[in-house]
Design a protein around this motif. Structure first.
Motif, PDB file in Angstrom:
ATOM      1  N   PRO A  60      15.341-138.824  20.258  1.00 20.17           N
ATOM      2  CA  PRO A  60      14.359-137.772  19.996  1.00 20.17           C
ATOM      3  C   PRO A  60      12.931-138.328  19.946  1.00 20.17           C
ATOM      4  N   TYR A  64      10.303-136.753  22.592  1.00 21.85           N
ATOM      5  CA  TYR A  64       9.246-135.886  22.061  1.00 21.85           C
ATOM      6  C   TYR A  64       7.993-136.663  21.662  1.00 21.85           C
ATOM      7  N   ALA A  67       4.900-134.711  22.459  1.00 31.27           N
ATOM      8  CA  ALA A  67       5.028-133.262  22.238  1.00 31.27           C
ATOM      9  C   ALA A  67       4.002-132.770  21.233  1.00 31.27           C
ATOM     10  N   GLU A  73       3.272-125.792  18.935  1.00 34.10           N
ATOM     11  CA  GLU A  73       4.189-125.438  20.024  1.00 34.10           C
ATOM     12  C   GLU A  73       4.832-124.083  19.773  1.00 34.10           C
ATOM     13  N   ARG A  98      11.091-125.614  26.959  1.00 31.78           N
ATOM     14  CA  ARG A  98      10.241-125.768  25.769  1.00 31.78           C
ATOM     15  C   ARG A  98      10.892-125.120  24.550  1.00 31.78           C
ATOM     16  N   ALA A 101      13.732-127.371  23.412  1.00 27.94           N
ATOM     17  CA  ALA A 101      13.183-128.586  22.801  1.00 27.94           C
ATOM     18  C   ALA A 101      12.617-128.288  21.413  1.00 27.94           C
ATOM     19  N   ARG A 105      13.921-129.892  17.931  1.00 25.70           N
ATOM     20  CA  ARG A 105      13.030-130.583  16.993  1.00 25.70           C
ATOM     21  C   ARG A 105      13.133-129.987  15.586  1.00 25.70           C
ATOM     22  N   ARG A 162      16.705-133.215  25.595  1.00 27.37           N
ATOM     23  CA  ARG A 162      15.780-134.344  25.386  1.00 27.37           C
ATOM     24  C   ARG A 162      15.486-135.059  26.705  1.00 27.37           C
ATOM     25  N   TYR A 165      13.282-132.672  28.754  1.00 27.10           N
ATOM     26  CA  TYR A 165      11.946-132.533  28.192  1.00 27.10           C
ATOM     27  C   TYR A 165      11.125-133.788  28.479  1.00 27.10           C
TER      28      TYR A 165
END
Length: 172
Positions: A60, A64, A67, A73, A98, A101, A105, A162, A165
């Motif tokens: 992760p 990310y 991100a 987001e 998105r 993801a 998260r 993941r 993304y």
């Protein structure tokens, strides 16, 4: 981990168990006579084998790394989703990616702070939506090292998010 139940002709049982053992990690194979003469019931506990190439999902932290903040987001994604619901608008893959993801998260955050919620289940559902989209799509996915049809993708849908993304973010 999953259970496999097979009813087969008795002479084929050894060949079938050998083939399953070559394909999956298997536990003890339980053999019982079937109700039909000359047949056996096989019960096997199995799991997917690790990828032979040694490929792994991105962590992760890696996926990310660049991100936006979760709150930022969330707002941006909510706005994009509202726009996509307008007549004549189309929803592109990036929106689904998105969303998956962001939910991943959130689930990771809940896990880190020991919050009991269904966020992991919701994140997994969103990941499966993305995989379904990619399976029926035009090949517009990263697929490195795991494409949507890969057994590892089915076993770890959030890992697929993941991976995708990280690929998407690197090409923005």
């Amino acid at each position: 981990m999953f259970e496999i139940r097979i009813i087969c002709e008795t002479p084929e049982a050894d060949r079938i168990t050998a083939a399953l053992g070559a394909t999956f990690r298997t536990g003890t194979i339980r053999r019982w006579p079937a109700r039909t003469a000359g047949k056996e019931r096989l019960y096997i506990t199995a799991d997917h084998r690790p990828d032979p190439t040694g490929a792994t999902w991105p962590s992760p932290e890696t996926a990310y790394a660049g991100a936006p903040d979760i709150t930022e987001e969330f707002g941006s994604l909510a706005s994009a989703m509202v726009q996509s619901m307008r007549p004549g608008a189309t929803t592109d893959r990036a929106l689904y990616l998105r969303k998956a993801a962001l939910l991943d998260r959130i689930a990771l955050l809940d896990q880190d702070i020991n919050v009991s919620s269904d966020s992991a289940e919701v994140a997994t559902d969103a990941a499966r939506q993305l995989i379904t989209l990619d399976l029926g799509g035009d090949g517009n996915y990263g697929g490195d090292p795991f494409w949507p049809e890969h057994p590892a993708t089915d076993a770890n849908p959030r890992g697929y998010v993941r991976q995708e993304y990280a690929h998407w973010a690197a090409h923005q």
